[in-house]
Scaffold this motif. Structure first.
Motif, PDB file in Angstrom:
ATOM      1  N   UNK A  60       0.736  -1.128   0.015  1.00 28.24           N
ATOM      2  CA  UNK A  60       0.158  -0.097  -0.035  1.00 28.24           C
ATOM      3  C   UNK A  60       0.834   1.419   0.199  1.00 28.24           C
ATOM      4  N   UNK A  61       0.327   2.460  -0.337  1.00 27.64           N
ATOM      5  CA  UNK A  61       0.730   3.817  -0.223  1.00 27.64           C
ATOM      6  C   UNK A  61      -0.039   4.685   0.725  1.00 27.64           C
ATOM      7  N   UNK A  62       0.238   5.730   1.317  1.00 27.33           N
ATOM      8  CA  UNK A  62      -0.361   6.471   2.057  1.00 27.33           C
ATOM      9  C   UNK A  62      -1.678   7.252   1.519  1.00 27.33           C
ATOM     10  N   UNK A  63      -1.533   7.383   0.137  1.00 30.25           N
ATOM     11  CA  UNK A  63      -2.564   7.857  -0.601  1.00 30.25           C
ATOM     12  C   UNK A  63      -3.799   6.797  -0.773  1.00 30.25           C
ATOM     13  N   UNK A  64      -3.619   5.472  -0.406  1.00 32.19           N
ATOM     14  CA  UNK A  64      -4.312   4.266  -0.545  1.00 32.19           C
ATOM     15  C   UNK A  64      -4.395   3.795  -1.783  1.00 32.19           C
ATOM     16  N   UNK A  65      -3.523   4.049  -2.827  1.00 34.93           N
ATOM     17  CA  UNK A  65      -3.220   3.229  -3.939  1.00 34.93           C
ATOM     18  C   UNK A  65      -2.047   2.378  -3.965  1.00 34.93           C
ATOM     19  N   UNK A  66      -2.122   1.259  -4.835  1.00 36.02           N
ATOM     20  CA  UNK A  66      -0.947   0.411  -4.645  1.00 36.02           C
ATOM     21  C   UNK A  66       0.450   0.766  -4.921  1.00 36.02           C
ATOM     22  N   UNK A  67       1.294   0.464  -4.530  1.00 35.25           N
ATOM     23  CA  UNK A  67       2.818   0.516  -4.690  1.00 35.25           C
ATOM     24  C   UNK A  67       3.061  -0.725  -5.872  1.00 35.25           C
ATOM     25  N   UNK A  68       3.560  -0.174  -6.986  1.00 35.73           N
ATOM     26  CA  UNK A  68       3.799  -1.162  -7.963  1.00 35.73           C
ATOM     27  C   UNK A  68       5.250  -1.427  -8.288  1.00 35.73           C
ATOM     28  N   UNK A  69       5.655  -2.603  -8.756  1.00 32.74           N
ATOM     29  CA  UNK A  69       6.986  -2.963  -8.988  1.00 32.74           C
ATOM     30  C   UNK A  69       6.967  -3.632 -10.611  1.00 32.74           C
ATOM     31  N   UNK A 169       7.591   5.540   8.611  1.00 31.05           N
ATOM     32  CA  UNK A 169       6.301   5.829   8.961  1.00 31.05           C
ATOM     33  C   UNK A 169       5.215   5.571   7.867  1.00 31.05           C
ATOM     34  N   UNK A 170       5.857   5.800   6.626  1.00 33.54           N
ATOM     35  CA  UNK A 170       4.758   5.854   5.539  1.00 33.54           C
ATOM     36  C   UNK A 170       4.557   4.374   4.942  1.00 33.54           C
ATOM     37  N   UNK A 171       3.258   4.122   4.559  1.00 33.65           N
ATOM     38  CA  UNK A 171       2.963   2.838   4.139  1.00 33.65           C
ATOM     39  C   UNK A 171       4.151   2.447   2.910  1.00 33.65           C
ATOM     40  N   UNK A 172       4.335   3.650   2.139  1.00 31.77           N
ATOM     41  CA  UNK A 172       5.049   3.467   1.008  1.00 31.77           C
ATOM     42  C   UNK A 172       6.615   2.693   1.390  1.00 31.77           C
ATOM     43  N   UNK A 173       6.814   3.293   2.518  1.00 33.09           N
ATOM     44  CA  UNK A 173       8.458   2.767   3.148  1.00 33.09           C
ATOM     45  C   UNK A 173       8.241   1.352   3.517  1.00 33.09           C
ATOM     46  N   UNK A 174       7.172   1.066   4.120  1.00 33.03           N
ATOM     47  CA  UNK A 174       7.070  -0.573   4.716  1.00 33.03           C
ATOM     48  C   UNK A 174       6.928  -1.223   3.458  1.00 33.03           C
ATOM     49  N   UNK A 175       6.108  -0.675   2.343  1.00 32.63           N
ATOM     50  CA  UNK A 175       6.198  -1.752   1.440  1.00 32.63           C
ATOM     51  C   UNK A 175       7.447  -1.768   0.531  1.00 32.63           C
ATOM     52  N   UNK A 176       8.202  -0.862   0.587  1.00 33.14           N
ATOM     53  CA  UNK A 176       9.468  -0.700  -0.137  1.00 33.14           C
ATOM     54  C   UNK A 176      10.571  -1.746   0.670  1.00 33.14           C
ATOM     55  N   UNK A 177      10.349  -1.549   1.989  1.00 35.27           N
ATOM     56  CA  UNK A 177      11.466  -2.537   2.902  1.00 35.27           C
ATOM     57  C   UNK A 177      11.116  -4.035   2.475  1.00 35.27           C
ATOM     58  N   UNK A 178       9.852  -4.373   2.636  1.00 36.64           N
ATOM     59  CA  UNK A 178       9.561  -5.723   2.320  1.00 36.64           C
ATOM     60  C   UNK A 178      10.040  -6.186   0.839  1.00 36.64           C
ATOM     61  N   UNK A 179       9.686  -5.233  -0.175  1.00 37.83           N
ATOM     62  CA  UNK A 179      10.221  -5.622  -1.358  1.00 37.83           C
ATOM     63  C   UNK A 179      11.703  -5.679  -1.464  1.00 37.83           C
ATOM     64  N   UNK A 180      12.424  -4.837  -0.854  1.00 36.35           N
ATOM     65  CA  UNK A 180      13.851  -4.836  -0.651  1.00 36.35           C
ATOM     66  C   UNK A 180      14.293  -6.013  -0.255  1.00 36.35           C
TER      67      UNK A 180
END
Length: 568
Positions: A60-69, A169-180
């Motif tokens: 997820x991202x903080x705006x409610x839309x998904x983060x893509x790879x 703190x951002x949903x973006x960052x948590x998603x990025x860390x999991x992806x990384x």
């Protein structure tokens, strides 16, 4: 780079894209950058059209839309595997700096169209990281030379995501860390746009600070990879320079290397022996030139990774194993000005003239007076503070946020099977500094001092042991040691321990304190000595009562006791 060659580049890209009816907004109008909807639609089309491409949602991202790879794999295997380098390219962490977004759209299409994917590289592209900022389009970068409109630096929570890689703190960052942690990339690119001084270079960049990487990775990056990359960039018409962080008023005063601590993307990647590059194209240069520079940079890094895959993988494997065994870890660094190098810099003569606004002296750069010269370059950082790792850290299950951070970043935690008394080294926070104004929603602590006390503490079933025999050792030590520049303590995760929960009533404790002094001559002596050397203390009755109170069993042991313990 001449206007003619830039136009030829755009026409070439247009010819390729016309052949398959996939044309980016930039190719239709070179003063446009793609919107969020256009970006995702573009990559979906590539996914649907080519078996070697895959678009996935990673969180997820903080705006409610998904983060893509978006993944590109010649063998259609879309996960890290032995024998293949993973190159991660991040775009739009600051969506007002969009060149990488447009460049990667075209690069992905052209590689697929030509069926010319690297055989030894999994290319992983984050199409746009700061989705909320990308949706917030406008003209907030006042001096930027195109495009017509673009995204905003802050995300949906007005966070600068390139300061969030530890506090997450951002949903973006948590998603990025999991992806990384899933990808485990060996090489990383973060595409940006720079402002500041004027100069001839379209493209500057900084690499992961060399003194922070394991020597096996750092030595190869500095001595082999970067020279080869710089040679290719020059051959393609984009001679590079280090990111222009100048020591004085102008670049001629010398350039200073960037101290990318773990809060930044490349600093975070370095914690896991991944070397990275922050690309900075110059915002005063025409947008088409900046897009082309980003395209060339990302492409050349990719082909170098393909050519050097075996060496990159071997160095990473050896560095990972060395970190498992490493005993001492740096916590902070400072610039060593005694170590000076020099670099070739393509600049413009700087001068001063009266300001038409204030009438006072102002700086300007004269583009009619270009120059090429060697300028000083300071890029050596010395260890300022370091610590020996313990055998194991212990943390209570009650610190759920910290436990979640550790797990998400690939750290192995072992829960206690039963309630257990454990002898530990406990830190007490004795001093720190905190700013008066917030920074990224926090008041980060610095200048942290501690004392250590050996204690036997009751831990409970479900509390966690964190062994330090892991590849993630650098992340573990630099976040859990309170003196780390980007530790969890620095980012206020543990501020509740700084609050004293129980106090005394002066008029009642007066009698208790008097009795304590009669019974304890040593305490009486300590009080007298402090009064003798501290006039303010001697004239403050409450301070003297507090001094006595803190020497008694009534004073809580948990006040200022750092809640991550060491088993040495």
């Amino acid at each position: 780079m001449t206007k003619l060659s830039i136009l030829a580049f755009i026409l070439l890209l247009s010819a390729v894209s016309n052949a398959q009816q996939l044309i980016t907004p930039f190719e239709r109008d070179s003063n446009q950058t793609a919107t969020y909807e256009q970006i995702i639609r573009w990559y979906r089309q590539l996914d649907q059209q080519y078996d070697q491409a895959k678009l996935i949602e990673i969180g997820k991202t903080d705006i409610g839309k998904p983060l893509h790879l978006f993944l590109l794999a010649a063998d259609k295997q879309f996960a890290s595997r032995p024998g293949r380098v993973t190159l991660l390219i991040n775009n739009g962490i600051h969506p007002g700096e969009p060149e990488g977004i447009d460049a990667c759209m075209m690069l992905a299409r052209n590689l697929l169209k030509a069926n010319k994917l690297p055989q030894n590289v999994l290319v992983a592209i984050v199409p746009v990281y700061n989705v909320g900022g990308c949706l917030n389009r406008g003209v907030s970068r006042v001096n930027q030379n195109g495009p017509e409109s673009y995204g905003f630096r802050g995300n949906a929570r007005n966070l600068n995501l390139n300061r969030d890689f530890i506090k997450a703190e951002a949903e973006n960052t948590r998603a990025f860390q999991s992806m990384f942690q899933w990808l485990k990339p060996q090489v990383f690119i973060d595409n940006h746009t720079s402002d500041g001084a004027d100069y001839q270079h379209v493209l500057t960049y900084f690499a992961t600070q060399k003194d922070k990487l394991h020597p096996l990775v750092s030595g190869y990056m500095v001595q082999s990879f970067q020279p080869a990359l710089d040679k290719q960039l020059t051959a393609k018409g984009f001679p590079s320079a280090p990111y222009v962080n100048h020591a004085g008023d102008t670049p001629e005063s010398g350039l200073i290397g960037y101290n990318d601590s773990p809060r930044y993307s490349t600093g975070y990647a370095a914690l896991f022996n991944c070397f990275g590059f922050t690309l900075e194209t110059h915002m005063w240069k025409p947008f088409p030139a900046r897009v082309k520079a980003s395209y060339v940079f990302d492409e050349e890094v990719m082909w170098l990774c393909d050519r050097e895959a075996k060496t990159i993988l071997t160095n990473r494997q050896r560095a990972d194993e060395a970190v498992r065994q490493q005993k001492t870890f740096p916590l902070s660094y400072k610039l060593d000005r005694s170590k000076t190098d020099s670099v070739t810099f393509l600049g413009y003569a700087a001068a001063y003239k009266p300001s038409e606004v204030s009438g006072l002296k102002r700086l300007y750069y004269d583009r009619t007076k270009p120059f090429m010269k060697r300028v000083p370059y300071w890029n050596t950082f010395a260890v300022e503070a370091q610590v020996d790792k313990p055998r194991t850290y212990v943390i209570s299950q009650g610190w759920t946020e910290i436990v979640g951070e550790l797990k998400r970043n690939g750290v192995t935690l072992t829960p206690l099977a039963k309630d257990t008394l454990i002898k530990v080294a406990a830190y007490y926070i004795t001093d720190f500094r905190t700013p008066q104004r917030p920074y990224e929603g926090h008041y980060p602590h610095s200048g942290v001092n501690v004392r250590t006390d050996t204690q036997t503490i009751q831990f409970y079933k479900g509390d966690f042991l964190v062994p330090t025999t892991q590849v993630a050792n650098r992340y573990i030590v630099e976040t859990l040691e309170p003196q780390g520049v980007d530790s969890f303590f620095a980012w206020n995760f543990f501020d509740s321990i700084l609050d004293q929960k129980e106090y005394f009533s002066n008029y009642i404790f007066e009698d208790t304190a008097a009795d304590l002094l009669k019974q304890n001559p040593i305490l009486r002596k300590q009080l007298d000595e402090k009064r003798a050397i501290d006039k303010a203390f001697a004239e403050n009755a409450n301070a003297q009562l507090e001094f006595i109170y803190k020497q008694t069993p009534y004073y809580e042991k948990t006040h200022n006791r750092y809640p991550v313990y060491r088993i040495n």
